[in-house]
Scaffold this active site. Structure first.
Site, mmCIF file in Angstrom:
data_model
loop_
_atom_site.group_PDB
_atom_site.id
_atom_site.type_symbol
_atom_site.label_atom_id
_atom_site.label_comp_id
_atom_site.label_asym_id
_atom_site.label_seq_id
_atom_site.Cartn_x
_atom_site.Cartn_y
_atom_site.Cartn_z
ATOM 1 N N ARG A 57 0.783 -1.287 -0.059
ATOM 2 C CA ARG A 57 -0.226 -0.083 -0.061
ATOM 3 C C ARG A 57 1.006 1.430 -0.057
ATOM 4 O O ARG A 57 2.168 1.157 0.394
ATOM 5 C CB ARG A 57 -0.929 0.252 1.415
ATOM 6 C CG ARG A 57 -0.183 -0.064 2.526
ATOM 7 C CD ARG A 57 -0.959 0.096 3.679
ATOM 8 N NE ARG A 57 -0.225 -0.393 4.766
ATOM 9 C CZ ARG A 57 -0.714 -0.356 6.319
ATOM 10 N NH1 ARG A 57 -2.093 0.364 6.294
ATOM 11 N NH2 ARG A 57 -0.554 -0.572 7.133
ATOM 12 N N ASP A 59 0.390 5.290 1.365
ATOM 13 C CA ASP A 59 -0.375 5.988 2.357
ATOM 14 C C ASP A 59 -1.133 7.065 1.599
ATOM 15 O O ASP A 59 -0.643 7.587 0.441
ATOM 16 C CB ASP A 59 0.325 6.770 3.517
ATOM 17 C CG ASP A 59 0.681 5.663 4.494
ATOM 18 O OD1 ASP A 59 0.154 4.767 4.844
ATOM 19 O OD2 ASP A 59 1.876 6.039 5.019
ATOM 20 N N ARG A 204 9.603 7.805 4.883
ATOM 21 C CA ARG A 204 9.182 9.015 5.279
ATOM 22 C C ARG A 204 10.208 9.388 6.510
ATOM 23 O O ARG A 204 10.537 10.659 7.013
ATOM 24 C CB ARG A 204 7.858 9.174 5.651
ATOM 25 C CG ARG A 204 7.051 9.393 4.094
ATOM 26 C CD ARG A 204 5.712 9.102 4.008
ATOM 27 N NE ARG A 204 5.036 10.083 5.065
ATOM 28 C CZ ARG A 204 3.880 10.000 5.446
ATOM 29 N NH1 ARG A 204 3.011 9.141 5.144
ATOM 30 N NH2 ARG A 204 3.192 11.002 6.519
#
Lengths: 252, 252
Positions: A57, A59, A204
């Site tokens: 996935r 975000d 991140r």
């Protein structure tokens, strides 16, 4: 294959998307995830619900230039026509870049041998065409300090501290960070990251560490300690999603 | 200037905007024009309606990297703080790039000595990050034919046929097209246009002519005839707005 047979083929699809309008990749109750939108399109084409499976996935707000997903469906008109059929009914922020027949053993997630992400930081005030796809950092960053921090992070480490995991420490959090480059061009700093796999929010967090190093708030020693202890500290920010691009998923 | 005086200054502002979310530059009844949004911000700062004057309008969907407008207002905190105050309350698709004090004789429109536009054509299927800012032409274009057409159009001509004027033929439609370059890089064709001024929809008509030439639908001879007769033909398409950028307004 004779007409009328319902022979099912595995289709490997590469897609690009601007993450801004969507609630991330993974299916949501509201239906505004990228997976939901593509599955609705697949359902329109094949007349029934067919699950699609991505390499992982992304975000909400994260972009992709080369996300990969697969699904199984009968289709007798060739891959290029399937690509066109899928793409025709999608919002403009999602593009089906390629569709190829894949062997039954192929799996978008489990066959992947690595991923490449890019992250864009913009120093100062980005123009309206750049802003949706960068972290407008607003503070000066010491480029040499960022490069020194990247050198500490590269390689095979337990990246537990650089993830947003909440569960028990059973999961294997060792990853091989094959590449972590920081390059600069004008007001733009670009981070390229390649690994055999990434933990949840790992890119991140890595970029957050690089930025903290660039601001003089985190030393190479502190980064080493994070790698050694596996304990995340509030000193380590998570860079915002809109600067992140899933560039490519690697397969053997 | 002593405190409390209401000395009015003329402020020259350079702004950038992504045209997609707005109804063009010029004030609309619905209030969703770029002018309306900036004027609302000016009104918030100064407590009363103050008209802003641009170098010219841009149509709905057209972008700007260097649109210029001016307005008259009392402000005692310097140009940089005015820039920040204006920018702080605007949507992210509008950016105030600079604010400078200008002489009373300065006028964004009437002082301008020229304008520079860029237009982007994308051959094939642009990705979601490129698509909002290009004409996805979808047909192959003969680059040499486009360059030949540009050579015919450059210079001082009556560009009446290359505008969308409806009024009587009284208006002076002679313009000096100082520059009309066509460059190519991968799937991207960029047109740079500079003139002492442009008629309504002139850049998009020029690009339409270049594209028609690139498709083999319009010869240099037909372009010469359009310049000579001043009569627009249905053969001449108007390129769509989203590929167009007002790059710069020129002043002495």
């Amino acid at each position: 294959m004779s007409a009328g047979t319902e022979k099912t083929t595995r289709w490997k699809c590469v897609c690009a998307y601007d993450g801004a309008p969507f609630a991330g990749w993974q299916s949501q109750r509201g239906g505004d995830a990228i997976q939901d939108i593509i599955e609705a399109r697949v359902e329109t084409i094949f007349g029934r619900l067919i699950r699609i499976h991505a390499s992982g996935r992304t975000d909400a707000g994260v972009h992709a230039r080369g996300q990969v997903f697969h699904f199984d469906a009968p289709w007798r008109h060739g891959a290029e026509k399937l690509r066109a059929a899928l793409g025709a009914g999608l919002p403009r922020a999602i593009q089906i870049k390629s569709v190829r027949e894949a062997p039954e053993t192929f799996h978008s997630r489990f066959s992947a041998t690595g991923k490449i992400y890019a992250y864009h930081i913009h120093l100062g005030d980005p123009d309206p065409f750049t802003r949706p796809h960068v972290w407008a950092c607003g503070r000066p960053l010491d480029f040499a300090a960022m490069q020194a921090a990247a050198a500490v992070l590269r390689g095979r480490h337990d990246f537990r501290a650089f993830s947003a995991l909440n569960g028990p420490p059973r999961e294997n959090t060792v990853r091989e960070l094959r590449r972590l480059d920081v390059t600069r061009r004008g007001a733009r700093i670009r981070v390229n990251a390649e690994a055999d796999g990434f933990l949840y929010k790992m890119v991140r967090s890595l970029v957050g560490a690089l930025a903290a190093a660039g601001e003089g708030k985190m030393t190479p020693g502190q980064i080493r300690e994070l790698l050694a202890t596996g304990k995340r500290t509030p000193l380590l920010p998570t860079a915002p999603p809109q600067g992140l691009f899933l560039e490519r998923v690697l397969y053997p």
